[in-house]
Design a protein around this motif. Structure first.
Motif, PDB file in Angstrom:
ATOM      1  N   GLU A  70       0.846  -1.081   0.053  1.00  0.00           N
ATOM      2  CA  GLU A  70      -0.015   0.003   0.100  1.00  0.00           C
ATOM      3  C   GLU A  70       0.854   1.215   0.212  1.00  0.00           C
ATOM      4  OE1 GLU A  70      -3.398   2.334  -0.145  1.00  0.00           O
ATOM      5  OE2 GLU A  70      -2.995   0.365  -0.543  1.00  0.00           O
ATOM      6  N   ARG A  73       1.911   1.613  -3.609  1.00  0.00           N
ATOM      7  CA  ARG A  73       0.604   2.055  -4.531  1.00  0.00           C
ATOM      8  C   ARG A  73       0.327   3.366  -4.302  1.00  0.00           C
ATOM      9  NH1 ARG A  73      -1.371  -3.330  -3.278  1.00  0.00           N
ATOM     10  NH2 ARG A  73      -2.363  -2.519  -1.314  1.00  0.00           N
ATOM     11  N   GLN A  79      -4.319   2.693  -7.420  1.00  0.00           N
ATOM     12  CA  GLN A  79      -5.288   2.046  -6.367  1.00  0.00           C
ATOM     13  C   GLN A  79      -5.059   0.336  -6.310  1.00  0.00           C
ATOM     14  OE1 GLN A  79      -9.084   3.339  -7.940  1.00  0.00           O
ATOM     15  NE2 GLN A  79      -8.791   5.508  -6.714  1.00  0.00           N
ATOM     16  N   ARG A  80      -5.220  -0.178  -5.333  1.00  0.00           N
ATOM     17  CA  ARG A  80      -5.215  -1.609  -5.320  1.00  0.00           C
ATOM     18  C   ARG A  80      -5.913  -2.271  -6.049  1.00  0.00           C
ATOM     19  NH1 ARG A  80      -7.741  -6.036  -1.857  1.00  0.00           N
ATOM     20  NH2 ARG A  80      -5.968  -7.370  -1.241  1.00  0.00           N
ATOM     21  N   GLU A  81      -7.153  -1.956  -6.310  1.00  0.00           N
ATOM     22  CA  GLU A  81      -8.302  -2.419  -7.362  1.00  0.00           C
ATOM     23  C   GLU A  81      -7.509  -2.346  -8.899  1.00  0.00           C
ATOM     24  OE1 GLU A  81      -8.991  -0.010  -5.158  1.00  0.00           O
ATOM     25  OE2 GLU A  81      -9.956  -1.329  -3.942  1.00  0.00           O
ATOM     26  N   VAL A  82      -6.837  -1.554  -9.105  1.00  0.00           N
ATOM     27  CA  VAL A  82      -6.062  -1.452 -10.352  1.00  0.00           C
ATOM     28  C   VAL A  82      -4.964  -2.554 -10.496  1.00  0.00           C
ATOM     29  CG1 VAL A  82      -4.549  -0.229 -11.904  1.00  0.00           C
ATOM     30  CG2 VAL A  82      -6.566   1.090 -10.880  1.00  0.00           C
ATOM     31  N   THR A  83      -4.333  -2.636  -9.462  1.00  0.00           N
ATOM     32  CA  THR A  83      -3.100  -3.775  -9.627  1.00  0.00           C
ATOM     33  C   THR A  83      -4.105  -5.297  -9.614  1.00  0.00           C
ATOM     34  OG1 THR A  83      -3.069  -4.151  -7.053  1.00  0.00           O
ATOM     35  CG2 THR A  83      -1.712  -2.352  -8.105  1.00  0.00           C
ATOM     36  N   LEU A  84      -4.998  -5.250  -8.760  1.00  0.00           N
ATOM     37  CA  LEU A  84      -5.718  -6.721  -8.804  1.00  0.00           C
ATOM     38  C   LEU A  84      -6.238  -6.878 -10.113  1.00  0.00           C
ATOM     39  CD1 LEU A  84      -7.474  -6.626  -5.351  1.00  0.00           C
ATOM     40  CD2 LEU A  84      -5.371  -7.918  -6.055  1.00  0.00           C
ATOM     41  N   ALA A  85      -6.984  -5.972 -10.891  1.00  0.00           N
ATOM     42  CA  ALA A  85      -7.393  -6.197 -12.265  1.00  0.00           C
ATOM     43  C   ALA A  85      -6.608  -6.428 -13.317  1.00  0.00           C
ATOM     44  CB  ALA A  85      -8.256  -4.975 -12.678  1.00  0.00           C
TER      45      ALA A  85
END
Length: 91
Positions: A70, A73, A79-85
């Motif tokens: 974090e 990032r 954003q965390r969601e961007v890395t996961l996607a």
């Protein structure tokens, strides 16, 4: 020894050129690496040496990894969601 001496970047030069953002990124990346190794050690103890899995330690190390990731990032505006996607797409 001579090869290393001729190729290594001087520590004072690194310090002088380092920006606060670069120092933060290095701190976060080094921390993530350290925590990943601690997680690996916990899993190694369980799988290779057949010790009981220390789930509390695994949870602690995963939390530590989250902290450093974090920090990376946030510093980079990701954003965390961007890395996961991005990871899901890659996989």
């Amino acid at each position: 020894r001579e090869i290393v001496a001729s190729l290594v970047k001087d520590g004072a030069q690194i310090k002088d050129e380092l920006t606060p953002l670069q120092a933060h990124l290095l701190h976060m990346a080094a921390g993530a690496s350290t925590e990943a190794n601690e997680l690996l050690d916990a899993i190694k103890a369980h799988t290779i040496y057949q010790k009981p899995l220390d789930l509390d330690n695994v949870i602690e190390e995963l939390g530590d990894l989250e902290f450093f990731m974090e920090g990376l990032r946030d510093a980079l505006g990701i954003q965390r969601e961007v890395t996961l996607a991005h990871n899901m797409k890659k996989l």
